[in-house]
Design a protein around this motif. Structure first.
Motif, PDB file in Angstrom:
ATOM      1  N   VAL A  11     -28.771 -53.623 -44.401  1.00 15.61           N
ATOM      2  CA  VAL A  11     -28.127 -54.329 -45.513  1.00 15.61           C
ATOM      3  C   VAL A  11     -27.771 -53.355 -46.632  1.00 15.61           C
ATOM      4  O   VAL A  11     -26.670 -53.398 -47.189  1.00 15.61           O
ATOM      5  N   VAL A  12     -28.686 -52.443 -46.962  1.00 18.17           N
ATOM      6  CA  VAL A  12     -28.440 -51.454 -48.013  1.00 18.17           C
ATOM      7  C   VAL A  12     -27.296 -50.527 -47.616  1.00 18.17           C
ATOM      8  O   VAL A  12     -26.436 -50.180 -48.432  1.00 18.17           O
ATOM      9  N   ALA A  13     -27.255 -50.118 -46.320  1.00 22.54           N
ATOM     10  CA  ALA A  13     -26.184 -49.228 -45.864  1.00 22.54           C
ATOM     11  C   ALA A  13     -24.826 -49.900 -45.999  1.00 22.54           C
ATOM     12  O   ALA A  13     -23.842 -49.275 -46.429  1.00 22.54           O
ATOM     13  N   LEU A  14     -24.737 -51.195 -45.645  1.00 22.84           N
ATOM     14  CA  LEU A  14     -23.474 -51.921 -45.765  1.00 22.84           C
ATOM     15  C   LEU A  14     -23.078 -52.098 -47.240  1.00 22.84           C
ATOM     16  O   LEU A  14     -21.911 -51.940 -47.605  1.00 22.84           O
ATOM     17  N   ALA A  15     -24.059 -52.420 -48.065  1.00 19.17           N
ATOM     18  CA  ALA A  15     -23.783 -52.593 -49.499  1.00 19.17           C
ATOM     19  C   ALA A  15     -23.326 -51.280 -50.123  1.00 19.17           C
ATOM     20  O   ALA A  15     -22.402 -51.249 -50.942  1.00 19.17           O
ATOM     21  N   ARG A  16     -23.953 -50.212 -49.716  1.00 12.82           N
ATOM     22  CA  ARG A  16     -23.590 -48.907 -50.263  1.00 12.82           C
ATOM     23  C   ARG A  16     -22.176 -48.521 -49.855  1.00 12.82           C
ATOM     24  O   ARG A  16     -21.409 -47.987 -50.655  1.00 12.82           O
ATOM     25  N   LYS A  17     -21.808 -48.806 -48.584  1.00  9.30           N
ATOM     26  CA  LYS A  17     -20.476 -48.482 -48.094  1.00  9.30           C
ATOM     27  C   LYS A  17     -19.417 -49.244 -48.873  1.00  9.30           C
ATOM     28  O   LYS A  17     -18.324 -48.742 -49.151  1.00  9.30           O
TER      29      LYS A  17
END
Length: 331
Positions: A11-17
């Motif tokens: 979830v954090v990786a998608l939000a960061r992207k």
């Protein structure tokens, strides 16, 4: 929108992207805002359900390598303790100069630095010189008014902004006054301020000097006063205790006076630096105070000779302060 079964790391990786695409490759720190005063680091290798994250919860992403003093925790702490303070120049106490959002637990010196930075942004070079935060003093307003108190706010390591501010008149934000001074306020840790009146052209010019907290040599004090109020050519500067247009005592240059004595007169507005024209060859030599030491073996004192000090003071260029002989005071 995410399913509660998804892993927090993904979830954090998608939000960061989506939110920080320009910072790809940078390490980020993830915080959970549990409460405004409770910011925690969540476990990354669990699902949203296991992390007890649900709809409406807040995650904060911060680049770990960012060169900033305002970290996530510090930012939330600032939001929690933020106060808006209006600042006015003590020289123009009825007009707001600017307002600042500050941390209520800021130290006195931190507030000064914020004020100096704001002044520098508004007036980059005052008279060709930068704003020095330690050449500023803060003044609190008097209770239920918007006028500065009679003395500056106390500066010490324990003084916080919370100690300086008080509810403003009406519904407005807090109010403080600032004043630019001619000395470094850090010197007040070892010295004291002395307020001296220097009559000039029928008016009293207020002079503020720094002196040791113990005894003060009168001649040294006169030299400091002279820097702020230089006497005209041919005039001599004298330190006097005067009140109600009468001079009660004139201090000799060779004297050493305790600060408490001078301080009491300073607070009572009766410490004066008087100027007098001395005829050439008089026992009182030209210059600040007494430039020449009196012979210790001599029984005579230049101050006791006819036409000496009393005569000089009677010739003073400030007639609104009279001599002892005309007002009944004693030397």
């Amino acid at each position: 929108l995410y399913r509660r079964g998804e892993r927090l790391e993904r979830v954090v990786a998608l939000a960061r992207k989506e939110l920080m695409p320009e910072l790809e490759g940078e390490e980020v720190e993830v915080y959970e805002e549990v409460k405004p005063d409770r910011i925690e680091l969540p476990c990354m290798d669990v699902s949203l359900r296991q992390a007890e994250l649900q709809s409406g919860d807040i995650l904060v992403l911060q680049v770990r390598s960012a060169e900033t003093e305002l970290t996530c925790r510090a930012y939330y702490d600032f939001l929690r303790h933020k106060v808006t303070v209006r600042f006015r120049d003590k020289a123009d106490p009825s007009v707001d100069k600017f307002s600042l959002d500050l941390h209520s637990q800021s130290h006195y010196d931190q507030v000064l630095k914020a004020v100096a930075a704001e002044l520098a942004a508004r007036e980059p070079a005052k008279g060709g010189r930068a704003w020095n935060p330690f050449r500023l003093q803060l003044w609190r307003p008097m209770a239920h008014t918007e006028s500065p108190e009679h003395k500056p706010a106390n500066r010490s390591a324990n003084v916080m902004l919370d100690d300086l501010i008080q509810p403003a008149v009406g519904d407005g934000p807090f109010l403080l006054f600032f004043e630019e001074v001619s000395f470094d306020i850090k010197d007040l840790e070892t010295q004291q301020l002395l307020h001296v009146k220097c009559p000039y052209a029928g008016k009293d010019k207020a002079v503020t000097v720094l002196v040791p907290r113990q005894s003060v040599a009168v001649r040294d004090l006169l030299v400091r006063i002279r820097d702020h109020c230089p006497p005209p050519t041919g005039a001599v500067l004298f330190l006097c205790h005067a009140k109600h247009s009468a001079i009660f005592r004139v201090y000799r240059g060779a004297e050493t006076v305790g600060f408490q004595e001078l301080g009491r007169m300073s607070e009572a507005d009766c410490l004066f630096a008087m100027m007098a024209h001395v005829p050439p060859g008089d026992a009182l030599l030209e210059g600040d105070g007494w430039e020449e030491e009196v012979d210790a073996d001599s029984d005579s004192d230049p101050l006791d000779e006819d036409g000496g000090l009393d005569g000089a003071i009677e010739e003073a260029t400030f007639p609104h302060v009279a001599s002892p002989s005309s007002e009944g005071g004693g030397t």
